[in-house]
Structure formats: C-alpha cells, structure tokens
Design an enzyme around this catalytic site. Sequence first.
Site: not given
Length: 438
Positions: A218, A257, A261, A316
């Site tokens: 990430d 990715d 996060d 997301r």
Amino acid sequence: MRTPKCHGRVIGTLVGCTALVLAVTGTASAQPAHRAGLDRQTLPANDGWAAYGTGTTGGAGADAAHVYTVTTWEQFKAALADGGSAPKIVRVEGTIDADGPSCDTFAVPGYDFATYLKTYDPAVWGRTRNLDGEPADSPEGLRRASAAHQDAYVRAAVPAHTTIVGIGKDAGFKGASLQITGVDNVIVRNLAFESPLDCFPQWDPTDTADGNWNSEYDSAVVHGSTHVWMDHNTFTDGDHPDSTLPHYYGRIFEQHDGELDIVKGADYVTASWNVFENHDKTILIGNSDGAATAAVDRGHLKVTFHHNLFSDLVERAPRVRFGQVDSYDNHFVADDDYGYSYGVGMESAIVAEHNAFTLPDGVRTGSILKKWKESPLTADDNYVNGEQVDLIAVHNAEVPGETLRSGAGWTPVLRTRVDPARAVPGLVDHCAGAGRLR
C-alpha cells in the site's frame, strides 16, 4: 468565478478557499491562517478521531537537530531512522523515486517468471490448492525470496512523534510504501504518492472461482498505530494504472494493493483534504472477519474522513470492518468502472453524512453502498448529482437482496465546521490534494 488559490498556511481548512465557499454557500469555512510554519502545524482541536485524547502533534516539538530536508529515498529512510522516537520533522523536496532498481535486480538467482507461469498454470496445477506449501527452491519459493528483496527496499518505517511534509507543489513519492506501525502521533501532509508496483505478485488459484493475482505494498499503512493525521495528500496509480497491466491465466496481473489501509487495532485517525484517484481497492479498514482479527480490531479502528476527493475509483472508499468511521463532506466522482464506495462489513459502524456523489449515466445510486455483513449505518443529507438522496432507501429498493438497516448507534462529535453538501464538489475539487499547502 475565479478559481481560488488553495495555499494558505492553516489548521484544518484553507484560507485560499474562503472565496469559493463564500460564493457557493454564503458562509466561510476557512479558519484564520496559522502562524507556525507548515512543518510545525498540528491537528486542530476536534478535527476528527485523531484529535481524541492527547491529539496529534507529530514532530512539532522537534529540536533543530531533528529537522531534515531530504531529496532521495536513502536520505528519507536515514532521517526516519535517526534519533529513535525523538520528535522529528522530515521535509520532502521534489519527487523521491522509491522504485529504485529494476525488478530484475530484486530477483534471486534461479527465479524465472516464464517457469512460474508454466508450473502454476491452472491446466497443470488446478484450482483447488494454493501455493503456501511450496518449498523454497520451487518457482513460488523463489518468487517469495525475490519479493522479500523488493519489500526491504520499498517499505519505510515511520517512528512515533514524526511529521512528514512536502515542501512546494511537487513533493512526493513514486513507488514508496510508508509503514506507520505500532507507533503514536504521526502527521503526513502535502505529498503525492504514486502507488508502488509489485514486481512479484502471487498467483492464488483458490481466490474466487477463477483465481487471482495478489500483490503487496500500500502507499501508506496505519498498522496498530494511534493518532495519525493524513492531510492534503494525493494517492494515484500514476503512470501504471490497471489498464496498462497484462493478463495471465485470464486474470489481470494485479501489481497494486491499496492506497491507504488502516488495520490491526489502529485507532484515532483523521484523513482530510486528500485526493484518492484512479485505483481499484482503495482504502481498507480492518482486514479480516476472522476471530483472531476481531480480538484485535473490535473497539478500535476509529477513523474520520472529511473533505476528501474520491475520483475514478472502483471500490473501498472505504471498506470497513469493526471500525467506527465518520465520513462527511467528501466528494465521490465515479466512472463507468465504478463498483461501490462504502463497504459495510463485519460489526462496522459507519456514519456517512453531507457527502456529494457525481455518478455518470448507467451507474445506479444503489451501488454507492455495498453490504458485506449485517451492520447498520447512518447515511443522512447526502447528495447525488445535485439532488438529496436517502442512500439506504435507494440501495434497498435497487438491491433488495442486500437490505441495509439505518442507525450506526453513535453520533460523531469530533468535527470542525461542516460544509453544506451542495458546496462540497466545488470546495473539495479545488482545495484537496498535494501541492495546496505552502
């Protein structure tokens, strides 16, 4: 109307955007300019979950010996490592390329991608077992060893009491992965992040009926950390969007990715005035439904998103498990690849209010919410293409097989000024993202 200059030194909102807000709403949301330099600014009181308790000051208390100006990846990692957890300020000038060596440089002797493809071709390997048990000298074992070399290079560990700030309009990272792990009190501002490109994605034949390529890295991870403020950053896939990636075994060779996060019991995070764009799986809050993860995440993952631009994303924004998430005054701009914005997951408690959504023809309003688990949410005063919409009611009408219930069970109190949803597109589109603070 003249486009405002969004570069005032401020706490929370932008002096340069006041003219725009006045023109759109008749009221001013900008605060008086903060007198401290950009690198010593701290999170304002009540500005989201990161203001809870001790608040978030980052490296504002750093002495002169712990203020660094860096222009290379090596300098940046050395600055983070210097001085332990003493307060520090790392000033980033220009774009720092963390991609470094080529993928071939990271590969261990014997690794060959063509051999990997031949060995794990579903026609040979099948689709009922994954590759976790493959030995070190197998193509998968050599892939893992090669991936470890890249991992050590592209990840940078951020210590406690640190401010990382971009200086000027073009500061940022290409291919970096900031790891904010197990620490408290971190500020990251005014930086452009181009997503890392994983050189060695893993094939998992058991991930969906068709299998999937899974990648790491990430752009930023908040892992078990507290009091983190992410402000005025831009996250994008840059020169390597998914449309440029090849396909193997009939599946995209996914080399990205997430963009941000927040996992493993992280808590008290505020993400404000950022741009998240041109990406698939964007923000994950809580990364598993499993019992072990629940034991760590339950009661944590308190996150605020406000005045962010979510543009041309697939999904997301965010997907939430367990988290108590406040999302207000954000602008969501969809394209034809749009999947959903809010992922309602295990024991999540999402409050989504005063947001604006711009959807193209053919994208249904009911797709804004996606139900993964039975978790009530609050979704009030949201606008879609300029019209106020009850997101839950429309979702339930359009997706009757995924009925959502209203009522997250809590009321956010850690907010600064809330702008009217109608004003959000003009305000956020002009003032969010990197290069706005100087």
